[in-house]
Design a protein around this motif. Structure first.
Motif, short mmCIF file in Angstrom:
data_model
loop_
_atom_site.label_atom_id
_atom_site.label_comp_id
_atom_site.label_asym_id
_atom_site.label_seq_id
_atom_site.Cartn_x
_atom_site.Cartn_y
_atom_site.Cartn_z
N SER A 333 0.83 -1.20 0.00
CA SER A 333 0.00 0.00 0.00
C SER A 333 0.87 1.25 0.00
O SER A 333 2.10 1.17 -0.02
N ASP A 343 -4.24 -0.12 5.51
CA ASP A 343 -5.30 -0.99 5.03
C ASP A 343 -4.74 -2.37 4.70
O ASP A 343 -4.22 -2.60 3.61
N SER A 345 -6.29 -4.97 4.04
CA SER A 345 -7.07 -5.67 3.02
C SER A 345 -6.41 -5.59 1.64
O SER A 345 -6.73 -6.36 0.74
N LEU A 346 -5.48 -4.64 1.46
CA LEU A 346 -4.79 -4.50 0.18
C LEU A 346 -3.69 -5.54 -0.01
O LEU A 346 -3.21 -5.75 -1.12
N SER A 349 -3.84 -8.25 -2.78
CA SER A 349 -5.03 -7.94 -3.57
C SER A 349 -4.72 -7.86 -5.06
O SER A 349 -5.63 -7.73 -5.88
N LYS A 493 -7.59 5.16 4.66
CA LYS A 493 -7.86 3.89 3.96
C LYS A 493 -8.46 4.16 2.59
O LYS A 493 -8.11 3.51 1.60
N GLN A 494 -9.38 5.14 2.52
CA GLN A 494 -9.96 5.49 1.23
C GLN A 494 -8.89 5.99 0.26
O GLN A 494 -8.91 5.65 -0.93
N GLN A 496 -5.67 5.18 0.29
CA GLN A 496 -4.86 4.04 -0.13
C GLN A 496 -5.57 3.20 -1.18
O GLN A 496 -4.97 2.79 -2.18
N ARG A 497 -6.86 2.95 -0.97
CA ARG A 497 -7.60 2.10 -1.91
C ARG A 497 -7.65 2.72 -3.30
O ARG A 497 -7.48 2.02 -4.30
N LYS A 498 -7.88 4.02 -3.35
CA LYS A 498 -7.97 4.65 -4.67
C LYS A 498 -6.60 4.71 -5.33
O LYS A 498 -6.48 4.50 -6.55
N ASP A 501 -6.06 1.20 -6.55
CA ASP A 501 -6.99 0.89 -7.63
C ASP A 501 -6.58 1.56 -8.93
O ASP A 501 -6.68 0.96 -10.01
#
Length: 541
Positions: A333, A343, A345-346, A349, A493-494, A496-498, A501
């Motif tokens: 991440s 995060d 969850s990454l 992934s 977290k948002q 990191q996810r973007k 992604d």
């Protein structure tokens, strides 16, 4: 308010919560149990040279390792994640979080014998914000600061544009160390070669690309709380040797010419551990992992399909295992484990998939040319990979492996190892991917890389990744201003996810800071950013 618990760093967050000064001391230098012996010179080898010794102008962690002994800060960051007094004895925060009023010690003098007072604090912070200073890291750390006001000789008020959850943590940074106004005014641009602070060791000289020599500040009596020795240091001198070559640097420690040497490469770590004359110090580094950051301002890398193809074409796991032999953790991440909001969850992934990489390139209209390199409209698909000297922590080896792996999917990688990386990054923008990372204890560090608003404020450029994403900007802004740690964690977290992604970056590894230290060295500790704390250090035997 004599100590403030920074909620962003609570319960296992940040390097400070993982590594205490006391445990670092025990690990790095041992404790003989006897009284510290005065005198002697500590030779500490650095893997790279600082760019500046002006805290307002440098941004390199290696510079912070030297600056920490020369300059003190208003507050100090402690092992339990609390911010405690240092040059400031106490502070009050306004109800709306936009005004911090600090009361200073009345007994502190700079190394040039001038008093450290509220005027000096104002001078330091005004100088950082002044455009002519060309500050980067320090200016980013003070990006929320609107003005600094002297209330009296011992009282100074910082007024912010908005609340800042990272301000107190940032104020503990060596890059926000308080400088002597007298020396800075006298030296001008040459202050970087003649730095004057209030720290335990005074600057003597800097032999370019060779060594930086410091001597004991005999009047020192205001050490930060984690330090046992409140007065002048035990050592006569500290000499930071600049030794880029791994074998020479670690060999110097093994041969006794150096008493400490940083960044022990994985291939040499076992030998250090077997050497009964040495200890191998291992300090976990938190912050932003070493990553390949795409420049989305450059075509064709503004196409997310191509960025995903690069990620799918790389076997990062094999790169990290091959080069670091298990001493570094694979990163997943934009921040490392241990930072607020990481995060998990990454993790795993995404995986290497050469077939998927080729499919994405086909979909984007890039077809294999006669030499295997993908072509579109008569133009080859070339990734301009910018590196910098020296080959620190095998950064050039990473570039070569990236080059080899991407060749299999038809992407040509041109590696440009430049001595003028700053010019490319902040002015010309002539790069497609840049590898970098930084030590940090707060996730607000993400703003320095991915917030278009913050980078425009600091140096007039877009964010390094060239994203200019309104969602990311908004989340980073709210995360910096919020005092609710749970809300901050979700916001980061948002982000990191973007970032993952959209493949704004490809994380490579989370480093460990290693030092080969002679068993003669006692009492050496490290702060949350891996800077050596030398107040308690002495030479035994």
């Amino acid at each position: 308010m004599k100590a403030v618990k920074v909620r962003a760093l609570a319960a296992g967050l940040g390097l400070a919560a993982v590594l205490s000064a006391c445990s670092s001391t025990d690990t790095a230098a041992g404790q003989s149990g006897g009284a510290p012996r005065p005198g002697g010179t500590l030779t500490y080898a650095l893997a790279t040279s600082p760019d500046q010794l002006d805290p307002a102008r440098s941004g390199l962690n290696v510079a912070g390792r030297v600056l920490r002994s020369i300059f003190d800060s208003l507050v100090s960051l402690q092992p339990d994640g609390s911010v405690q007094p240092w040059l400031a004895t106490k502070w009050d925060i306004s109800a709306d979080g936009t005004a911090y009023t600090f009361t200073l010690r009345d007994d502190v003098r700079f190394q040039d014998a001038t008093p450290l007072n509220a005027d000096a604090v104002k001078f330091t912070f005004d100088r950082i914000l002044a455009p002519q200073t060309k500050s980067l890291t320090a200016k980013f750390q003070l990006n929320a600061l609107k003005s600094t006001e002297v209330l009296d000789a011992r009282t100074v008020r910082l007024t912010l544009n908005k609340p800042s959850s990272a301000l107190l943590t940032n104020l503990a940074s060596p890059f926000l160390g308080i400088v002597s106004p007298t020396a800075a005014a006298k030296q001008g641009d040459q202050f970087t070669r003649h730095p004057v602070g209030s720290g335990p060791y005074e600057f003597v000289r800097w032999d370019t690309n060779s060594q930086i020599v410091l001597k004991r500040n005999p009047g020192y009596a205001w050490a930060q709380p984690a330090v046992k020795n409140r007065g002048a240091g035990h050592l006569d001198e500290v000499v930071f040797r600049i030794v880029p070559e791994d074998a020479t640097r670690i060999g110097g420690a093994q041969g006794g010419e150096l008493l400490a040497a940083e960044k022990v490469p994985a291939q040499l770590a076992a030998g250090v551990e077997r050497d009964k004359r040495l200890r191998l110090v291992k300090e976990r580094v938190t912050g932003l992992p070493y990553s390949l950051i795409f420049n989305q301002k450059q075509q064709p890398w503004d196409d997310v399909r191509l960025r995903k193809a690069v990620r799918a074409g790389l076997d990062v796991e094999s790169i990290v295992k091959t080069l670091y032999l298990g001493t570094y953790e694979r990163a997943w991440s934009a921040v490392t484990p241990g930072v607020l909001g990481y995060d998990a969850s990454l993790e795993r992934s995404y995986q290497p998939d050469v077939a998927e990489a080729k499919h994405l390139l086909d979909e984007a209209g890039w077809t294999a040319g006669p030499d295997g390199v993908r072509v579109k409209g008569g133009t080859q698909l070339v990734l301009r990979y910018v590196g910098s000297y020296p080959n620190n922590e095998k950064s050039h080896d990473i570039a070569q492996l990236v080059q080899q792996q991407l060749k299999a999917v038809g992407i040509k990688v041109d590696v440009d190892v430049s001595s003028n990386v700053a010019e490319l990054l902040t002015k010309t923008g002539e790069f497609d991917v840049y590898p970098t990372g930084t030590a940090a204890v707060d996730p607000d560090a993400l703003s320095g890389f991915y917030s278009s608003r913050i980078l425009a404020l600091v140096n007039g450029t877009q964010d390094l990744a060239g994203i200019a994403d309104p969602d990311i900007d908004a989340w980073l802004d709210e995360g910096a201003a919020s005092l609710d740690s749970q809300r901050r964690a979700e916001l980061y977290k948002q982000v990191q996810r973007k970032l993952i992604d959209q493949v704004a970056l490809i994380p490579i590894y989370a480093p460990t800071y290693t030092v080969a230290a002679s068993r003669k060295v006692q009492g050496l500790a490290f702060d949350p950013l891996n800077s050596p704390i030398i107040n308690d250090a002495y030479l035994a035997g």
